[in-house]
Design an enzyme around this catalytic site. Sequence first.
Site, PDB file in Angstrom:
ATOM      1  CD  GLU A  93      13.924   4.854 -11.442  1.00 37.69           C
ATOM      2  OE1 GLU A  93      12.682   4.714 -11.402  1.00 37.69           O
ATOM      3  OE2 GLU A  93      14.486   5.800 -12.025  1.00 37.69           O
ATOM      4  CG  HIS A 145       8.898  12.453 -12.227  1.00 36.92           C
ATOM      5  ND1 HIS A 145       9.749  12.833 -13.234  1.00 36.92           N
ATOM      6  CD2 HIS A 145       9.283  11.203 -11.844  1.00 36.92           C
ATOM      7  CE1 HIS A 145      10.608  11.847 -13.463  1.00 36.92           C
ATOM      8  NE2 HIS A 145      10.343  10.861 -12.637  1.00 36.92           N
ATOM      9  CD  GLU A 163       8.605   8.097 -12.225  1.00 39.26           C
ATOM     10  OE1 GLU A 163       8.551   8.299 -13.449  1.00 39.26           O
ATOM     11  OE2 GLU A 163       9.678   8.118 -11.578  1.00 39.26           O
ATOM     12  CG  HIS A 169      12.550   8.503  -9.425  1.00 38.90           C
ATOM     13  ND1 HIS A 169      12.255   9.409 -10.425  1.00 38.90           N
ATOM     14  CD2 HIS A 169      13.313   9.166  -8.523  1.00 38.90           C
ATOM     15  CE1 HIS A 169      12.823  10.562 -10.151  1.00 38.90           C
ATOM     16  NE2 HIS A 169      13.478  10.455  -9.005  1.00 38.90           N
TER      17      HIS A 169
HETATM   18 ZN    ZN Z   1      11.318   9.008 -12.288  1.00 43.13          ZN
END
Ligand code: ZN
Length: 340
Positions: free
Chosen positions: A303, A130, A167, A222
Amino acid sequence: MTRTTNGPQDEPPRRSRLLRTTTVAGAVVPLCLAGWLGWQAVADHGRDGTAPARAAEAAAPPSGSPAGSSPGAPPASPSAPLPASADAPNGTPDPTAPGTTAPGSASGAASSTASATALAGRTVLLDPGHNPGNAAHTTEINRQVDIGNARKECDTTGTSTNAGYSEAEFTLDVSRRARAILTARGATVVLVQDGDQSWGPCIDARAKAGTTAHADAAVSVHGDGGPPGGSGFHVIMPAKVVAGKADNAAIVAPSNRLGLLLRDSFRTVTGEPYADYIASQGLDTRSDLGGLNLSTVPKVFIECGNMRNSSDAKRMTDPQWRQQAAQGIADALTTFLTTR
Ligand code: ZN
């Protein structure tokens, strides 16, 4: 800043895994299921790309190509912290924290023995998931791009903790910390974005960045936006996808090796448990992520935790924990690049 109404969940769960969880969970099924249904409605909207298209302005490409090669990173010792982060007033790692020495694991061995030239001549691509600017560029990031077996949004806003720690901030901070460690080991490290682009880049460009950089390995960082009752981390490895413009057959095996190393290293160094709401034993394999479908270099996603879970959020907002996360990532890459 970015809330679930915008569908920040970019790495949705596998339904079968959820059903197994809810079956086991017994008494908490109704609450969990209700929460998950709301979450899933968001997740289905936001796979690897989110934010409904509302803005009307014309899309413009991100400025420049992937940037961030960092030959000038701090000349720290291999396990030294990154002191420069503005939100890390206490950048000194806890010497008692798990993984700063990590005895007994292959990745720990890399941590304790990697020299300043261990990764000389090697190139690593770090892909901070992102971009803090994505939320203000919904038209641009909602543009559909070709990922070989499907089309999906260019990029997403990402998730955040309930308190609003995004995030995108998390992924950039961890990636910068990992860059400092890897650079100190002699690697050339390229960041797909280093806070130097107003939005994106798109997921297809994030994959192409590895090719352009001639990277030996890549990790996309992430934080998940899972159900509040779920916690833990997981690593996502590429399924073989040969469709349209995608052909990642050559990277599946080495990516799996990298994924296993990362799973083990991250757990050792951070103490974070495997995710209990998605994946299996901290590992998942997917064919719906452009960043993996289109990669020509070994690549995995991690993640690092579930930002919607209060315990994980507490850890992820702690600079010392983020340093451990970076250490786990850097150690896995070091082992990957120095062993067979
Ligand atoms: Zn993500």
